[in-house]
Design an enzyme around this catalytic site. Structure first.
Site, PDB file in Angstrom:
ATOM      1  CE  LYS A   1      -0.217   1.671   3.437  1.00 44.65           C
ATOM      2  NZ  LYS A   1      -0.006   3.243   4.187  1.00 44.65           N
TER       3      LYS A   1
ATOM      4  N   PRO B   1       9.985  -4.448   3.682  1.00 49.55           N
ATOM      5  CG  PRO B   1      10.708  -2.362   4.454  1.00 49.55           C
ATOM      6  CD  PRO B   1       9.739  -3.348   2.572  1.00 49.55           C
ATOM      7  CB  VAL B   2       8.596  -4.881   9.588  1.00 47.16           C
ATOM      8  CG1 VAL B   2       8.124  -4.379  10.626  1.00 47.16           C
ATOM      9  CG2 VAL B   2       8.600  -6.120   9.980  1.00 47.16           C
TER      10      VAL B   2
ATOM     11  N   GLY C   1       5.766   2.071   6.823  1.00 46.98           N
ATOM     12  CA  GLY C   1       4.216   3.234   5.534  1.00 46.98           C
ATOM     13  C   GLY C   1       4.126   2.111   4.641  1.00 46.98           C
TER      14      GLY C   1
ATOM     15  N   GLY D   1       2.179  -0.783   4.622  1.00 52.26           N
ATOM     16  CA  GLY D   1       0.448  -1.709   5.448  1.00 52.26           C
ATOM     17  C   GLY D   1       1.319  -2.861   4.860  1.00 52.26           C
TER      18      GLY D   1
ATOM     19  CB  ALA E   1      -0.539  -5.582   2.438  1.00 50.84           C
TER      20      ALA E   1
ATOM     21  CG  ASP F   1      -3.357   1.300   6.595  1.00 48.63           C
ATOM     22  OD1 ASP F   1      -4.023   2.818   6.670  1.00 48.63           O
ATOM     23  OD2 ASP F   1      -2.009   1.690   6.510  1.00 48.63           O
TER      24      ASP F   1
END
Length: 270
Positions: free
Chosen positions: A10, A91-92, A95, A97, A101, A130
């Protein structure tokens, strides 16, 4: 028979923060868009739910039963257990989502296999702001905390996009806590391209103060001739849209050579 599903990354083409609410959350107006790549999940029927995580960023995730995939499984009724394997490619705290996701992918697969309950949107919202948008993973407008969704004219489908992250994670609560409190105003009206072009991300300044590398990534992307460069969500991933695929791949190659520690993902907007 096993099924596979992509958890589409996202991005927020624009993110306007309107006010801080009494409950501690923030009123937002955002334009969600989705990339045609992301984490990948496989599903198979099993006697009971099982969850495994692999991939480049699997080590950054919570323990299996604290992971949002397991939480999603526990909140959706169905006739059998599911064995789920998550290939964590995003990556965690980035930004994108990523966790939302992943949850969205769970909802889509369970919908295909068993159907979703009528209140699936409420169940999704309780997992994260989200998640409702990520279930459909289609461009849309989000209001409220991001869970009140509206359709938008998507004239950016197929647009080449490059995602770049400095590999420094950003805490969403920390970024919102540093927001300057100034009403960002309403989103522009019209198609997705206009919202992206005329909108902004009200969290960019706060994120850059916390992680100065965000500014480095933005500057590098702006040097590529991209048509739109912005930070996504609360950071730290930034994105660039391009007129054509060759320009995107060329930019990705140059940034990878100049900054080999940065994470990159190439794709197109859905």
């Amino acid at each position: 028979m096993a099924q596979s599903e992509t958890a589409y990354a996202k991005i927020n083409l624009a993110l306007h923060v309107r006010k801080r609410r009494e409950d501690g959350y923030h009123e937002l107006e955002t334009a969600f868009a989705f990339v045609d790549d992301g984490d990948r999940l496989t599903f198979a029927e099993a006697a009971e739910d099982r969850f495994e995580q692999t991939g480049r960023f699997a080590g950054q995730l919570d323990a299996p039963f604290g992971n949002i995939v397991s939480q999603s499984l526990s909140r959706l009724p169905r006739q059998s257990g599911l064995a789920v394997t998550l290939d964590k490619r995003l990556p965690v705290a980035a930004g994108l989502g990523g966790g939302s996701a992943d949850a969205g992918a769970v909802f889509r697969v369970i919908e295909r296999m068993y159907g979703l309950p009528e209140n699936w949107q409420d169940r999704a919202a309780r997992l994260g702001a989200d998640v409702p948008a990520c279930v459909r993973s289609e461009a849309c407008i989000g209001r409220g905390t991001g869970t009140e969704l509206e359709p938008v004219e998507n004239d950016l489908s197929g647009t080449p996009v490059l995602l770049v992250n400095s590999r420094v994670p950003l805490s969403t609560p920390a970024v919102f806590a540093r927001w300057n409190g100034v009403d960002g105003g309403p989103l522009p009206s019209g198609p997705l391209s206009r919202i992206g072009r005329e909108g902004h991300n009200d969290l960019e300044a706060a994120a850059t103060e916390l992680v100065p590398e965000v500014a480095d990534v933005l500057a590098a992307l702006r040097s590529t001739g991209a048509t739109l460069v912005r930070m996504s969500g609360s950071g730290a991933t930034c994105f660039a849209l391009f007129d054509n695929h060759d320009a995107m791949t060329s930019a990705s190659g140059r940034l990878g050579s100049e900054n080999p520690a940065w994470w990159r993902m190439q794709g197109r907007l859905r």
